[in-house]
Write a protein that holds these residues in place. Structure first.
Motif, PDB file in Angstrom:
ATOM      1  N   ALA A   1      92.673  61.717  45.621  1.00  0.00           N
ATOM      2  CA  ALA A   1      91.994  61.037  44.517  1.00  0.00           C
ATOM      3  C   ALA A   1      90.955  60.055  45.048  1.00  0.00           C
ATOM      4  O   ALA A   1      89.891  59.879  44.443  1.00  0.00           O
ATOM      5  CB  ALA A   1      93.014  60.314  43.640  1.00  0.00           C
TER       6      ALA A   1
ATOM      7  N   ASP B   1      87.329  60.404  44.005  1.00  0.00           N
ATOM      8  CA  ASP B   1      87.042  59.355  43.026  1.00  0.00           C
ATOM      9  C   ASP B   1      87.419  59.806  41.599  1.00  0.00           C
ATOM     10  O   ASP B   1      86.643  59.663  40.658  1.00  0.00           O
ATOM     11  CB  ASP B   1      85.558  58.932  43.109  1.00  0.00           C
ATOM     12  CG  ASP B   1      85.320  57.591  42.416  1.00  0.00           C
ATOM     13  OD1 ASP B   1      86.300  56.897  42.073  1.00  0.00           O
ATOM     14  OD2 ASP B   1      84.137  57.249  42.197  1.00  0.00           O
ATOM     15  N   PHE B   2      88.563  60.379  41.487  1.00  0.00           N
ATOM     16  CA  PHE B   2      89.162  60.774  40.210  1.00  0.00           C
ATOM     17  C   PHE B   2      90.593  60.250  40.198  1.00  0.00           C
ATOM     18  O   PHE B   2      91.152  59.976  41.277  1.00  0.00           O
ATOM     19  CB  PHE B   2      89.206  62.302  40.091  1.00  0.00           C
ATOM     20  CG  PHE B   2      88.082  62.927  39.320  1.00  0.00           C
ATOM     21  CD1 PHE B   2      87.540  62.318  38.179  1.00  0.00           C
ATOM     22  CD2 PHE B   2      87.572  64.174  39.699  1.00  0.00           C
ATOM     23  CE1 PHE B   2      86.523  62.931  37.450  1.00  0.00           C
ATOM     24  CE2 PHE B   2      86.552  64.789  38.975  1.00  0.00           C
ATOM     25  CZ  PHE B   2      86.027  64.162  37.862  1.00  0.00           C
ATOM     26  N   ASP B   3      91.219  60.155  39.037  1.00  0.00           N
ATOM     27  CA  ASP B   3      92.554  59.552  38.966  1.00  0.00           C
ATOM     28  C   ASP B   3      93.706  60.551  38.877  1.00  0.00           C
ATOM     29  O   ASP B   3      94.869  60.166  38.892  1.00  0.00           O
ATOM     30  CB  ASP B   3      92.636  58.594  37.772  1.00  0.00           C
ATOM     31  CG  ASP B   3      91.821  57.328  38.023  1.00  0.00           C
ATOM     32  OD1 ASP B   3      91.292  57.187  39.148  1.00  0.00           O
ATOM     33  OD2 ASP B   3      91.680  56.502  37.112  1.00  0.00           O
ATOM     34  N   VAL B   4      93.367  61.843  38.750  1.00  0.00           N
ATOM     35  CA  VAL B   4      94.420  62.858  38.656  1.00  0.00           C
ATOM     36  C   VAL B   4      94.138  63.963  39.674  1.00  0.00           C
ATOM     37  O   VAL B   4      93.004  64.451  39.769  1.00  0.00           O
ATOM     38  CB  VAL B   4      94.481  63.478  37.238  1.00  0.00           C
ATOM     39  CG1 VAL B   4      95.505  64.608  37.186  1.00  0.00           C
ATOM     40  CG2 VAL B   4      94.827  62.412  36.202  1.00  0.00           C
ATOM     41  N   VAL B   5      95.159  64.325  40.450  1.00  0.00           N
ATOM     42  CA  VAL B   5      95.087  65.477  41.358  1.00  0.00           C
ATOM     43  C   VAL B   5      96.418  66.206  41.233  1.00  0.00           C
ATOM     44  O   VAL B   5      97.469  65.566  41.116  1.00  0.00           O
ATOM     45  CB  VAL B   5      94.856  65.037  42.825  1.00  0.00           C
ATOM     46  CG1 VAL B   5      94.871  66.235  43.770  1.00  0.00           C
ATOM     47  CG2 VAL B   5      93.541  64.270  42.978  1.00  0.00           C
TER      48      VAL B   5
ATOM     49  N   ASP C   1      91.789  60.665  34.198  1.00  0.00           N
ATOM     50  CA  ASP C   1      93.148  60.533  33.664  1.00  0.00           C
ATOM     51  C   ASP C   1      93.092  60.439  32.143  1.00  0.00           C
ATOM     52  O   ASP C   1      93.364  59.395  31.577  1.00  0.00           O
ATOM     53  CB  ASP C   1      93.799  59.284  34.281  1.00  0.00           C
ATOM     54  CG  ASP C   1      95.269  59.131  33.905  1.00  0.00           C
ATOM     55  OD1 ASP C   1      95.831  60.056  33.274  1.00  0.00           O
ATOM     56  OD2 ASP C   1      95.845  58.083  34.240  1.00  0.00           O
TER      57      ASP C   1
ATOM     58  N   GLU D   1      94.460  62.086  28.571  1.00  0.00           N
ATOM     59  CA  GLU D   1      95.602  62.873  28.121  1.00  0.00           C
ATOM     60  C   GLU D   1      95.220  64.323  27.840  1.00  0.00           C
ATOM     61  O   GLU D   1      95.910  65.249  28.255  1.00  0.00           O
ATOM     62  CB  GLU D   1      96.219  62.236  26.873  1.00  0.00           C
ATOM     63  CG  GLU D   1      97.501  62.932  26.449  1.00  0.00           C
ATOM     64  CD  GLU D   1      98.130  62.339  25.195  1.00  0.00           C
ATOM     65  OE1 GLU D   1      97.541  61.378  24.638  1.00  0.00           O
ATOM     66  OE2 GLU D   1      99.186  62.841  24.779  1.00  0.00           O
TER      67      GLU D   1
ATOM     68  N   VAL E   1      94.796  66.115  31.156  1.00  0.00           N
ATOM     69  CA  VAL E   1      96.065  66.217  31.890  1.00  0.00           C
ATOM     70  C   VAL E   1      96.960  67.285  31.264  1.00  0.00           C
ATOM     71  O   VAL E   1      97.607  68.066  31.966  1.00  0.00           O
ATOM     72  CB  VAL E   1      96.786  64.847  31.921  1.00  0.00           C
ATOM     73  CG1 VAL E   1      98.200  64.983  32.482  1.00  0.00           C
ATOM     74  CG2 VAL E   1      95.992  63.844  32.757  1.00  0.00           C
ATOM     75  N   MET E   2      96.959  67.344  29.941  1.00  0.00           N
ATOM     76  CA  MET E   2      97.858  68.281  29.256  1.00  0.00           C
ATOM     77  C   MET E   2      97.447  69.742  29.438  1.00  0.00           C
ATOM     78  O   MET E   2      98.181  70.641  29.053  1.00  0.00           O
ATOM     79  CB  MET E   2      97.968  67.935  27.767  1.00  0.00           C
ATOM     80  CG  MET E   2      98.638  66.597  27.485  1.00  0.00           C
ATOM     81  SD  MET E   2     100.227  66.356  28.334  1.00  0.00           S
ATOM     82  CE  MET E   2     101.284  67.412  27.357  1.00  0.00           C
TER      83      MET E   2
ATOM     84  N   LEU F   1     102.651  67.882  38.395  1.00  0.00           N
ATOM     85  CA  LEU F   1     101.974  66.610  38.656  1.00  0.00           C
ATOM     86  C   LEU F   1     103.081  65.612  38.929  1.00  0.00           C
ATOM     87  O   LEU F   1     103.925  65.378  38.064  1.00  0.00           O
ATOM     88  CB  LEU F   1     101.148  66.183  37.437  1.00  0.00           C
ATOM     89  CG  LEU F   1     100.048  67.143  36.955  1.00  0.00           C
ATOM     90  CD1 LEU F   1      99.538  66.739  35.575  1.00  0.00           C
ATOM     91  CD2 LEU F   1      98.894  67.179  37.941  1.00  0.00           C
TER      92      LEU F   1
ATOM     93  N   VAL G   1     105.330  64.449  35.873  1.00  0.00           N
ATOM     94  CA  VAL G   1     104.608  63.921  34.708  1.00  0.00           C
ATOM     95  C   VAL G   1     104.330  65.079  33.745  1.00  0.00           C
ATOM     96  O   VAL G   1     103.880  66.150  34.161  1.00  0.00           O
ATOM     97  CB  VAL G   1     103.290  63.239  35.144  1.00  0.00           C
ATOM     98  CG1 VAL G   1     102.388  62.987  33.948  1.00  0.00           C
ATOM     99  CG2 VAL G   1     103.591  61.944  35.884  1.00  0.00           C
TER     100      VAL G   1
END
Lengths: 463, 520
Positions: free
Chosen positions: A130, A134-138, A294, A296, A299-300, A306, A323
């Motif tokens: 991440a 520079d992203f909040d979800v991997v 990040d 929702e 992410v979904m 995750l 998650v």
């Protein structure tokens, strides 16, 4: 009863006839065949499988396989200028050490308690990636770049409710073939042309092909041809103005100095982690990452596991857990998001070790090294008569060499190089119309100036 | 010497280091590894390097990775490894369906050889004859094990192999002009969730058949489900209950008569090697998981490897390239005009393919059969004992033999004591065991799935049984320890309130800091 009962193997403790007898007695059978009584005779295989004789001793086994492997010539014996999706970078000793640890190697899918370390290490992999992206979800890694892109595009399809993706013409042919198969029959791929001079995306063609059906635009940076795409913002802007997502493929190894896709408008970044402390293994050691903001709704749509950080009943103790598990096909079969299963976790842990070792300084220094070497190799190789760079662009690690004016095919040149213990660049001819006499050359920190100079010397002799 | 007997490890405690998250180890200036500088000659020609990136593409702030010295990085990951309970450490029979067997160390040593690891997929074929030879020979072995005619190792896993099977099925019907009409794949509820999910990727409507009182789907419900829309049947046998479906040839006959293809999910093949094969059961396609039956390690969830096999009529549809042999030379054969194309990068998960080859070669035909016989013997031995534990049952087909695993239930115990599978799962960790919680679909109440494979000794099986027995005794007696479990594991009860709350979940450290601040 057969005489097979005398076969005792070190991997099979209960193959010892005495133990076997004892266990059979315990369950009330006298013949092992009774255990298979539910399999109808018509289905029983009564012959002996025609397999090679086993090498029962460890010594014989190792000799046998090592003798076969000796027929290979490796990229450590010869000088390799091959890249094209599989990269010969240095693998720090600690990456191998951790990758080979019995605990990680032989664990699978335990609970967050007794397999705490697995969750912890994979959470850190996600976190270190991440920072590069520079992203909040991997995600916990999937099979390879191909699968990561395929899934990212399917995610875009679900998020937009649209069914067409615009894909850059310069994407790897190997990858594109697999993406195509994965998208059939739900999504359709339309190819966006590249500028024949710069190798960059043809923005006019992109605009032309953009439509209310477009779910996503996909391009890679650096591209498969090693070109640094400088129009990132224009491309992602065009996608967004048309209600489509921007999906960008990249190699995290390049992001020490190169802007990550998130910083020029990408909604989803994807790619492979093989460059990060993982040996090439004939192209078989790959791991695909998918990364995003990040949010929702994004992410979904991930099908992957995750792993998230959390607390436990004890103050000050870190815990880790899945998650949004309910997204997955484990929970909902065909109603889940695509599918999930065993993929490439140990490579993920290994890539995490690599990034932890390298730190910010290591990653920027390595990228600087590769940029310098790329420039040097490009200049030197194109100094050979009749040999030129196919594209006027900035390159990272790879570049396309045009041999058209030498009167020799890439295959002929590569054969000649091979006799001098050099693996020449990847022949682009069969995949890219218009690049019949072009080869994709790759240089990493593993290739020395001396080796580049020697390549140039040999090319001068051949041509 | 006296014979070894089973003993429950009541004094077990897993390593607990209370280890930080790697970012907390950040010490500015520390360095994990030195990157070599380019030679002076290169610097003179190429300059500093950075200006070679067009300004608009330069990263303005370096990536926020931690700075940690080499030994501390090593120590960090070694400690995390100690907080992980691999099959090399525990009696890993509680992750049923996963076939957690011994992964021989010699195979690891072989796979670490540079002659395997330092190969590039686009090297001249002359220089990778060894690697191609391994793939070619392993294909021959799989043909013999399954009775099918051609194999590809391009699938990256079992689930991926199902997607590849569905791709082949789709192409087959398309070539016959029935691609649109045949839009249904039939599977069963006790087949792996991916038999439904990965098949649906290819646009198929999934029809799921449910089991009867014997745990099996009956022929009648299949007959009702098939039609001219049936593209294929994807079925595991034995299913995750460990019950072999004796009517499987009836199934394939019915589907074939309706014009569909049959794909055999052989993820549960560990009890079937040399016993029964796909061909005799009438299947057109099948797949195996190299990381289950064929002894390659699970790696915390991969690298995995799959093998997809087909009968002759489908071989032209397999992904390219196949490995073929001509004049004693192996080559990559891309000449398959009807191929579905590609399904992953390059040719397959080579290190896994290599280890699987080593595993089979260490056993041979007789050895493989011994593997299966022993796995089934172990399973029936342990079933016999588990059913004697108070509160444990095995739904479906009472009194029947099982193949390689059994899905059990603690429903009775839960009803009688309030202690269920969940509690037992945690308590088992206190004795150094796994008992995992994934038993989809959750049809069997309070489920647990035990698959002993061939790898564990009778003494070890007895030790695991002693753990289950202890849990049962605590359930029917004093609840204190089973309720507070895990007591001797790495961490304590996890706060799962983060998991499904977008405001709290933190998939990365940076997300954690944004949502929860620096305080733990």
């Amino acid at each position: 009863m057969t005489d097979k009962k005398t076969f005792v193997h070190p991997y099979i403790p209960n193959s010892d006839p005495r133990i076997r007898e004892e266990m059979m007695k315990e369950i009330g059978i006298t013949d092992i065949e009774e255990l298979f009584e539910d399999i109808p005779e018509i289905l029983r295989f009564r012959g002996t499988m025609n397999l090679p004789d086993p090498l029962l001793s460890e010594m014989e086994l190792r000799n046998h396989i090592e003798r076969i492997l000796l027929k290979n010539t490796t990229c450590r014996e010869f000088t390799s200028f091959l890249g094209a999706g599989c990269y010969n970078h240095h693998v720090p000793a600690i990456c191998d050490e951790i990758n080979g640890r019995s605990e990680f190697l032989t664990a699978y899918a335990g609970e967050p308690y007794e397999d705490h370390g697995r969750f912890h290490a994979l959470f850190e992999y996600e976190s270190l990636m991440a920072e590069m992206l520079d992203f909040d979800v991997v995600n916990v890694p999937t099979y390879d770049w191909t699968q990561a892109t395929s899934t990212a595009l399917r995610m875009a399809g679900r998020l937009t409710g649209r069914s067409e993706v615009l894909v850059s013409e310069t994407v790897s042919a190997d990858r594109l073939a697999a993406i195509k198969n994965y998208l059939i029959p739900v999504m359709k791929i339309t190819i966006v042309k590249h500028d024949p001079v710069t190798g960059l995306m043809d923005l006019a063609d992109l605009q032309d092909k953009m439509s209310p059906r477009t779910a996503a635009v996909y391009f890679e940076n650096p591209s498969f041809l090693g070109i640094i795409e400088i129009q990132g913002e224009q491309i992602t802007g065009t996608a967004h103005r048309n209600g489509a997502l921007a999906v960008v493929g990249t190699d995290p190894l390049a992001l020490g100095l190169l802007k990550p896709p998130s910083q020029y408008g990408a909604d989803i970044a994807c790619g492979d982690i093989q460059s990060l402390g993982i040996h090439m293994y004939f192209g078989g050691a790959t791991g695909g990452f998918i990364s995003s903001r990040d949010e929702e709704k994004l992410v979904m749509e991930y099908p992957s596991r995750l792993f998230g950080i959390t607390k436990t009943a004890v103050e000050g103790e870190w815990g880790f857990d899945d998650v949004a598990y309910d997204r997955t096909s484990f929970a909902h079969r065909e109603k889940g998001k695509e599918f999930v299963g065993t993929a490439s976790a140990l490579w993920g842990i290994t890539a995490g070790v690599y990034l932890a070792l390298m730190g910010p300084q290591g990653m920027t220094e390595l990228d600087r090294h590769i940029l310098q070497k790329t420039e040097y190799a490009l200049k030197k190789i194109t100094s050979v008569k009749g040999v030129s760079a196919r594209f006027k662009a900035s390159h990272f690690r790879e570049f396309v060499i045009d041999f058209s004016l030498t009167g020799k095919t890439v295959a002929e040149i590569n054969r000649a190089l091979l006799t001098k213990e050099i693996f020449g660049g990847y022949d682009l001819g069969k995949d890219y119309p218009g690049m019949e006499n072009c080869a994709l050359y790759c240089v990493t920190e593993m290739v020395s100036q001396k080796e580049i100079d020697r390549l140039v010397e040999v090319l001068n002799e051949i041509i | 010497m006296e014979k070894n007997t089973a003993r429950l490890r009541k004094n077990f405690h897993q390593a607990k280091w209370d280890e930080e998250v790697i970012f907390q180890l950040h010490t500015p200036g520390e360095k994990g590894i030195i990157v070599p500088e380019v030679e002076e000659g290169i610097r003179q020609v190429a300059g500093d390097g950075l200006p070679l990136i067009p300004e608009e593409m330069r990263r303005s702030v370096p990536p926020g990775l931690p700075e940690v010295g080499q030994m501390r990085v090593l120590k960090h990951y070694l400690r995390l490894s100690q907080a992980t309970l691999g099959a090399d450490f525990n009696i890993d029979i509680g992750q049923g369906t996963c076939t957690m067997k011994y992964n021989p160390k010699v195979n690891e040593a072989i796979a670490r050889d540079q002659k395997a690891s330092a190969l590039h997929p686009y090297q001249d074929e002359e220089t990778v004859q060894g690697a191609l030879g391994i793939i070619y020979n392993l294909e021959g072995i799989f043909k013999e094990i399954s009775g099918l005619d051609r194999f590809s190792f391009q699938p990256s896993s079992g689930s991926h192999a199902i997607m590849v099977m569905a791709s082949v099925v789709r192409k087959y019907h398309e070539l016959r002009g029935e691609g649109y009409k045949r839009n249904e794949i039939i599977t069963t509820i006790f087949s792996h969730p991916s038999d439904a999910a990965a098949a649906a990727i290819k646009g198929y409507k999934i029809i799921t058949l449910f089991q009867g009182p014997d745990g099996l789907v009956d022929v009648k419900s299949l007959s009702k489900a098939v039609s001219d829309r049936t593209a294929a049947l994807f079925i595991t046998n034995p299913e995750d209950t460990g019950i072999f479906n004796p009517q499987i040839t009836e199934f394939t006959r019915i589907v074939h008569e309706a014009g569909g293809l049959c794909g055999y999910d052989q993820a549960n093949a560990n009890g079937l090697l040399g016993i029964t094969r796909s061909r005799e059961a009438g299947f057109d396609l099948c797949f195996f998981n190299l990381h289950k039956t064929f002894g390659t390690p699970h790696g915390c969830g991969g690298p995995a490897g799959g093998a997809i096999g087909v009968t002759e009529k489908l071989q032209g549809l397999l992904p390219v390239p196949l490995v073929d042999k001509k004049n004693d030379k192996y080559f990559l054969n891309y000449d398959l005009p009807d191929s579905i194309g590609k399904t992953r990068a390059f040719y397959g998960v080579f290190p896994v393919i290599l280890k699987a080859y080593a595993w089979v070669m260490s056993l041979g035909a007789e050895g493989l059969r011994t593997v299966s016989e022993t796995a089934v013997l172990n399973n029936n031995y342990i079933m016999n004992k588990i059913l004697a534990i108070r509160g444990a049952t095995s739904p479906f087909s009472a009194g029947k033999r099982r193949i390689e695993q059994v899905r059990y239930s603690f429903e009775k115990m839960h009803r009688e004591t309030g202690i269920g599978t969940h509690d037992v799962t945690y308590r088992m960790a206190d004795f150094g065991f796994h008992m995992w919680s994934s038993h989809h679909p959750f049809i069997v109440p309070e489920p647990f799935t035990i698959e002993p494979t061939e790898s564990y000794s009778k003494t070890e099986l007895d030790e695991y049984l002693a753990g289950l027995q202890q849990c049962s005794e605590e359930a029917y007696g004093n609840h204190e320890l089973i309720k507070s479990a895990p007591n001797n594991s790495v961490v304590h009860h996890i706060d799962s309130s983060f998991s499904d709350d977008p405001k709290k979940w933190a998939i990365t450290w940076r997300a954690y800091l944004k949502k929860h601040g620096t305080k733990q």
